[in-house]
Design an enzyme around this catalytic site. Sequence first.
Site, PDB file in Angstrom:
ATOM      1  N   ARG A  81       2.633  13.789  19.409  1.00  0.00           N
ATOM      2  CA  ARG A  81       4.054  13.450  19.487  1.00  0.00           C
ATOM      3  C   ARG A  81       4.269  12.087  20.125  1.00  0.00           C
ATOM      4  O   ARG A  81       5.305  11.451  19.946  1.00  0.00           O
ATOM      5  CB  ARG A  81       4.814  14.550  20.252  1.00  0.00           C
ATOM      6  CG  ARG A  81       6.314  14.374  20.251  1.00  0.00           C
ATOM      7  CD  ARG A  81       7.060  15.715  20.400  1.00  0.00           C
ATOM      8  NE  ARG A  81       6.576  16.523  21.493  1.00  0.00           N
ATOM      9  CZ  ARG A  81       6.958  16.399  22.775  1.00  0.00           C
ATOM     10  NH1 ARG A  81       7.839  15.468  23.104  1.00  0.00           N
ATOM     11  NH2 ARG A  81       6.480  17.206  23.697  1.00  0.00           N
ATOM     12  N   TYR A 135      24.424   4.311   2.364  1.00  0.00           N
ATOM     13  CA  TYR A 135      23.932   5.607   1.894  1.00  0.00           C
ATOM     14  C   TYR A 135      24.857   6.692   2.430  1.00  0.00           C
ATOM     15  O   TYR A 135      25.254   6.666   3.596  1.00  0.00           O
ATOM     16  CB  TYR A 135      22.494   5.801   2.363  1.00  0.00           C
ATOM     17  CG  TYR A 135      21.947   7.193   2.195  1.00  0.00           C
ATOM     18  CD1 TYR A 135      22.010   7.844   0.964  1.00  0.00           C
ATOM     19  CD2 TYR A 135      21.371   7.861   3.260  1.00  0.00           C
ATOM     20  CE1 TYR A 135      21.516   9.136   0.807  1.00  0.00           C
ATOM     21  CE2 TYR A 135      20.861   9.142   3.117  1.00  0.00           C
ATOM     22  CZ  TYR A 135      20.948   9.771   1.892  1.00  0.00           C
ATOM     23  OH  TYR A 135      20.469  11.046   1.738  1.00  0.00           O
ATOM     24  N   ASP A 200      19.709  -2.043   6.450  1.00  0.00           N
ATOM     25  CA  ASP A 200      18.978  -1.078   5.641  1.00  0.00           C
ATOM     26  C   ASP A 200      18.392  -1.836   4.454  1.00  0.00           C
ATOM     27  O   ASP A 200      19.118  -2.289   3.563  1.00  0.00           O
ATOM     28  CB  ASP A 200      19.919   0.033   5.177  1.00  0.00           C
ATOM     29  CG  ASP A 200      19.179   1.177   4.493  1.00  0.00           C
ATOM     30  OD1 ASP A 200      18.133   0.918   3.861  1.00  0.00           O
ATOM     31  OD2 ASP A 200      19.662   2.328   4.555  1.00  0.00           O
ATOM     32  N   LYS A 225      11.275   6.216  -0.275  1.00  0.00           N
ATOM     33  CA  LYS A 225      11.594   5.550  -1.532  1.00  0.00           C
ATOM     34  C   LYS A 225      10.457   4.604  -1.946  1.00  0.00           C
ATOM     35  O   LYS A 225       9.347   5.042  -2.222  1.00  0.00           O
ATOM     36  CB  LYS A 225      12.927   4.825  -1.392  1.00  0.00           C
ATOM     37  CG  LYS A 225      14.036   5.654  -0.736  1.00  0.00           C
ATOM     38  CD  LYS A 225      14.286   6.998  -1.395  1.00  0.00           C
ATOM     39  CE  LYS A 225      15.582   7.668  -0.963  1.00  0.00           C
ATOM     40  NZ  LYS A 225      15.672   8.130   0.410  1.00  0.00           N
TER      41      LYS A 225
END
Length: 407
Positions: A81, A135, A200, A225
């Site tokens: 983590r 988005y 972005d 993506k």
Amino acid sequence: MKRDHADGTGRVAGLRGGAPRALATEAVHAGRDDLAGQGLHAPPIDLSTTYPSYDSRGEAARIDAFATDGAEPDGPPVYARLGNPTVSRFETALARLEGTESAVAFASGMAALSAVLLVRNSMGLRHVVAVRPLYGCSDHLLTAGLLGSEVTWVDPAGIEAALRPDTGLVLVESPANPTLAEIDLRAVAHACGSVPLLVDNTFATPVLQRPAEQGARLVLHSATKYLGGHGDVMAGVVACDEEFAGRLRQVRFATGGVLHPLAGYLLLRGLSTLPVRVRAASANAAELVDRLAADPRVARVHYPRIGGAMVAFEVEGDPHAVIAAVRLVTPAVSLGSVDTLIQHPASISHRIVDADDRRGSGVGDRLLRLSVGLEDVDDLWADLDQALEAGHAAVSGEVSREAVAER
């Protein structure tokens, strides 16, 4: 707009101050520079969740150091983590492609954006200035105040006037999802002053633009993506300076939005072909744009000046009938895969956005978004041609039925 890296030949600062290397070269070698010295060719996948340490005092000191500034601990890993060697390779590579000091990967693009907001919120800077369209889920995260943020929506020209003492972030997407509207990033960065600008860059990728070179402090990717590129990995990443990266690592450690090592491996592999895939898909997209623009069944085509593989177009017919009629193209959410995907943003990706806000930002009810893949362009056009005809016929049928009813 200048196509800085569309041909894959843009130069990237060399490793450890060496001679600059072409983006295409860096995409293949970044994050892998140490492999030959270890007698390896493919990067290893480290699936460990924990790591042995016989020096508990030293281990505690390294954890304390991480708690101070979020810097990656020296020496062997501590706990998955906190960091993972395979994921770190991807982060190193992406930072080099984006031209930033560091990058921090997360389990999804939304986890990455959430971490950025939490960093700023923790400093008492809860106000965000943002430009639509974004988005749809990013829009919802800000509008709903799910993380305690307050958002002011503006046009790019209104950014400077909207800034407040508690503004922690300016957020833009260029080209925007799904209209492909572009923003002058350098002008926006200037308007932000000392407030960090987050861009972005999911649609463009560093192949087409590198926002950090234009003044952005933070560069966000839904790595699901184009960076992954094959529709088989979910991830997010923020490229930034090391100071902000340290804070992001601390949030990631505390909230647990870590990226799985296998996903990190797939992303590093995806980066190696990123320039080739983006160039090939962009060539297909440009050809489809020409054909769509000349088709009377299409009312308008949206395509960014920097190019790319994303196309948006408004149909004269029924967009839902077009979606239902495709056979080669896949009707599905997401984008950036090797195969071509189509979706209706008003119903799917941006349905969560208020209808008036959605339409006001250019996301109309007849807009379709196309993520162009690597298929033969004539095969793609043949499928779109018959789907457009189905959409046209659906509307013609409705008009005919209405005419009969009126008689």
